[in-house]
Scaffold this active site. Structure first.
Site, PDB file in Angstrom:
ATOM      1  CG  HIS A  80      39.374  53.021  -3.404  1.00  0.00           C
ATOM      2  ND1 HIS A  80      40.338  53.644  -3.386  1.00  0.00           N
ATOM      3  CD2 HIS A  80      38.158  53.756  -3.418  1.00  0.00           C
ATOM      4  CE1 HIS A  80      40.013  54.754  -2.769  1.00  0.00           C
ATOM      5  NE2 HIS A  80      38.576  55.107  -2.956  1.00  0.00           N
ATOM      6  CG  HIS A 239      37.298  58.962  -6.144  1.00  0.00           C
ATOM      7  ND1 HIS A 239      38.093  57.837  -6.313  1.00  0.00           N
ATOM      8  CD2 HIS A 239      37.103  59.119  -4.717  1.00  0.00           C
ATOM      9  CE1 HIS A 239      38.483  57.194  -5.238  1.00  0.00           C
ATOM     10  NE2 HIS A 239      37.471  57.834  -4.254  1.00  0.00           N
ATOM     11  CG  ASP A 243      34.494  56.308  -3.016  1.00  0.00           C
ATOM     12  OD1 ASP A 243      35.495  55.560  -3.239  1.00  0.00           O
ATOM     13  OD2 ASP A 243      34.726  57.528  -2.425  1.00  0.00           O
ATOM     14  CG  HIS A 266      32.088  55.589   2.300  1.00  0.00           C
ATOM     15  ND1 HIS A 266      32.192  55.222   0.870  1.00  0.00           N
ATOM     16  CD2 HIS A 266      33.175  56.655   2.490  1.00  0.00           C
ATOM     17  CE1 HIS A 266      33.357  55.725   0.415  1.00  0.00           C
ATOM     18  NE2 HIS A 266      33.835  56.407   1.470  1.00  0.00           N
TER      19      HIS A 266
END
EC number: 3.5.1.108
Length: 307
Positions: A80, A239, A243, A266
């Protein structure tokens, strides 16, 4: 276009999403060509040394993008703050914290945007470098995929997929071309999210200890539990874009290219960065001495300095 850093140091306190620990964080200006670095002020000796961020230090992606050095020093949930640094085109900064995890704040990058606004941004003398994608690069694994393709700008397109009533009420796909849209308006306010049953499971394993309705969207079997509802109708996929932008900025440069993904996360985002860097024919590092030559997606960066 020149490199940039913060005009002054600025601090904030918060709570780690997974550790539940109170965290004091300070952002400092840093010299040109130094990149983004982290330092754990709660550790002594070699463990407390400055860590220069690269994609090869992201060695834990189970719940966030987490730095794990060869000495075992951890800095978790960096995506973030990296996303906010990307939005402001910050090339060089030192981030100090006294805990193993960046504070979650409200679950979005907006508090970090406000922090950068308060600190101010200044140009430095060295030219900013961009990572320009020259050919398609794709990673596929376990029903997920992400890819870069050449594009004269920066565009992100993501699709999420969850078999749940809440997600059926909004579009699973969002595309943003930063030549015509603002990160701060369209992405920064989107919060992290999780399911109630996952929260209970994580807490049983001493994770998610700092999570609550003030810093995450929590979903039960049928609805969003947050009384204020969603900030965007499609906040979930936005969101995921927040990310992804943070994950991609770990490469250390703004990216000239298009990023697309289906059920991205991720781990696969980091794998894509490593795949690009492993193929010297896939990218080039470029500079723009004349800002008029910048792709339109990066023109907004020119107005975010305080001289």
């Amino acid at each position: 276009m020149l490199q940039r850093t913060l005009a002054k140091s600025i601090s904030v306190t918060g709570v780690g999403l997974h550790s539940g620990e109170r965290v004091a964080l300070t952002l400092h200006p840093a010299p040109e060509n130094s990149g983004i670095s982290f330092r754990r002020t709660d550790l002594d000796g070699e463990m407390g040394e400055q860590i220069k961020l690269t994609p090869y230090l992201i060695n834990d992606t189970r719940l966030s993008s987490t730095i794990v050095t060869d000495k075992g020093v951890r800095v978790g949930t960096i995506e973030h703050i990296m996303s906010a640094l990307s939005a402001y085109g910050i090339d060089n900064a030192l981030i100090e914290l006294n805990a193993p995890e960046i504070p979650i704040m409200d679950g979005s990058s907006l508090p970090f945007i406000y922090l950068l606004q308060d600190a101010g941004v200044v140009d430095q003398k060295a030219q900013k470098r961009f990572l320009k994608i020259l050919k398609p690069v794709e990673i596929k694994e376990a029903g997920k995929w992400v890819r870069f393709t050449p594009y004269d700008g920066f565009k992100v397109t993501l699709t999420i997929e969850f078999d749940h009533p809440v997600f059926n009420r909004s579009s699973p796909t969002f595309e943003i071309d930063f030549a015509g849209k603002s990160y701060i308006d369209e992405i920064a306010r989107a919060r992290t999210f999780g399911f109630m049953h996952e929260v209970e499971m994580m807490r049983a394993h001493n994770l998610g200890l700092g999570g609550n309705l003030n810093n995450a969207i929590v979903i039960d079997d049928t609805d969003v539990l947050n009384p204020e509802g969603l900030r965007y109708p499609d906040e979930f996929v936005r969101h995921k874009i927040l990310d992804a932008i943070g994950d991609l900025y770990i490469v250390g440069h703004p990216i000239i290219g298009a990023f697309e993904g289906y059920k991205s996360g991720h781990a696969i985002n980091n794998a894509l960065l490593r795949a690009v860097l492993a193929d010297e024919t896939a990218y080039d590092r470029v500079e723009f001495a004349d800002s008029d030559d910048l792709p339109d997606a990066f023109h907004e960066l020119n107005i975010r300095t305080c001289g």
